[in-house]
Design a protein around this motif. Structure first.
Motif, PDB file in Angstrom:
ATOM      1  N   THR A   1       0.855  -1.230   0.115  1.00  0.00           N
ATOM      2  CA  THR A   1      -0.089  -0.155  -0.008  1.00  0.00           C
ATOM      3  C   THR A   1       0.879   1.167   0.182  1.00  0.00           C
ATOM      4  O   THR A   1       1.823   1.214   0.634  1.00  0.00           O
ATOM      5  CB  THR A   1      -0.961   0.167   1.203  1.00  0.00           C
TER       6      THR A   1
ATOM      7  N   ASP B   1      -5.041   6.572   5.129  1.00  0.00           N
ATOM      8  CA  ASP B   1      -5.159   5.136   4.736  1.00  0.00           C
ATOM      9  C   ASP B   1      -6.137   4.331   5.639  1.00  0.00           C
ATOM     10  O   ASP B   1      -5.881   4.091   6.686  1.00  0.00           O
ATOM     11  CB  ASP B   1      -3.975   4.233   4.630  1.00  0.00           C
ATOM     12  N   ARG B   2      -7.375   3.988   5.074  1.00  0.00           N
ATOM     13  CA  ARG B   2      -8.322   3.415   6.000  1.00  0.00           C
ATOM     14  C   ARG B   2      -8.022   1.945   6.315  1.00  0.00           C
ATOM     15  O   ARG B   2      -8.586   1.474   6.918  1.00  0.00           O
ATOM     16  CB  ARG B   2      -9.751   3.376   5.090  1.00  0.00           C
ATOM     17  N   LYS B   3      -6.936   1.434   5.435  1.00  0.00           N
ATOM     18  CA  LYS B   3      -6.442   0.158   6.048  1.00  0.00           C
ATOM     19  C   LYS B   3      -5.504   0.203   7.206  1.00  0.00           C
ATOM     20  O   LYS B   3      -5.245  -0.876   7.809  1.00  0.00           O
ATOM     21  CB  LYS B   3      -5.576  -0.535   4.889  1.00  0.00           C
TER      22      LYS B   3
END
Length: 321
Positions: free
Chosen positions: A9, A121-123
């Motif tokens: 990512t 980053d939503r992760k």
């Protein structure tokens, strides 16, 4: 290992702090393309609003402030919106807001108890108190943690967002069409995993915002902020005086020494303060958030503009492919 090949990512923080200017611009192309497709009026703003000539022309279209402007009681007491707007027109910044203790304490409690998203980053989801563990678990440096739309679950934050003084100041500064655009809370974290390059780029880069033709942003510290906690820095007067080099480029960020040399070190205002203190600025002026070196900084922003906000993603959230 931090930054290992297994980590696929590419979050916004790592992109912003790696490679050269062209690399960073290329990484943002998907976001720019999506913005232009969603709202075709965004592209001319993005290209022209960086110039003083076109900005001044757009200011001429500002609508007058309606006489029935909201005069409801404000949590900030009897601050005068006209006076604040006049100060902003002169210097680009006004400090002197203080949130009631019960308000900033409630928002800070919410920010501690609600998971945030690291580096946009939503992760990378974690609680602020588990930041060190989150860096180990995700295998990367995490410099920021945003709550995105979750902030609207906090009644105290919504009360700040809806306070009548903020809209009155915005209308007197931006024009009668001023409207709420963004509300956000986020953490800035000190980290032991950042490289020297991370620290250098995070601490010495002035930039200006291009979210709209005319903008105004209110900021509130929700934790005590001293020189080691990532204070905000604003270049007084740079909102209406701009070096030609800084207009005829697609870059919004410039090295601190370059900005300080042209606009004057005496005009660089470093804003420290206790939890609850706040200020408002025209974000077209050069500013930067310095790196939190010792303790985390928790901050809230309420932004106003004159154009419709994006409905596709929350404030600051990029499209990265």
């Amino acid at each position: 290992m931090l930054g290992s090949p297994e980590s696929k990512t590419k979050d916004l923080e790592s992109i912003a702090r790696s490679g050269g200017a062209l690399h960073r611009m290329a990484a943002r192309i998907p976001t720019y393309w999506t913005d232009a497709r969603e709202n075709p009026a965004w592209l001319p703003m993005f290209l022209l609003a960086r110039t003083i000539l076109f900005r001044k022309a757009h200011w001429l279209t500002a609508r007058p402030v309606p006489r029935e402007a909201n005069s409801s009681p404000s949590m900030f007491g009897d601050l005068d919106a006209r006076m604040i707007a006049a100060k902003l027109k002169s210097t680009g910044i006004f400090s002197g807001f203080t949130l009631p203790a019960e308000i900033h304490e409630a928002i800070a409690r919410f920010a501690q108890e609600t998971p945030c998203f690291g580096n946009f980053d939503r992760k990378l989801e974690f609680l602020a108190g588990e930041h060190t563990e989150a860096e180990r678990r995700f295998g990367r440096t995490i410099l920021s943690g945003h709550h995105f739309e979750r902030v609207l679950q906090c009644e105290a934050a919504v009360a700040v967002q809806q306070d009548p003084l903020l809209l009155n100041v915005a209308k007197h500064y931006l024009g009668g069409e001023a409207k709420l655009i963004t509300t956000r809370t986020w953490w800035s974290f000190p980290t032991k995993t950042a490289t020297d390059a991370d620290l250098s780029r995070a601490s010495f880069k002035f930039h200006f915002d291009l979210d709209d033709w005319r903008m105004l942003k209110f900021f509130f510290y929700l934790s005590d902020v001293d020189p080691d906690s990532g204070p905000h820095v604003y270049m007084r007067g740079s909102h209406n005086r701009r070096r030609l080099k800084h207009q005829l480029t697609l870059l919004v960020g410039h090295p601190a020494e370059e900005v300080l040399d042209f606009y004057g070190e005496e005009n660089a205002i470093t804003l420290t303060g206790k939890a609850g203190s706040g200020f408002v600025e025209d974000p077209f002026g050069f500013h930067m958030g310095t790196l939190a070196r010792q303790t985390p900084r928790l901050m809230m922003e309420v932004g106003f503009g004159v154009s419709k906000p994006s409905k596709r993603r929350y404030h600051g959230e990029p499209v990265i492919r």
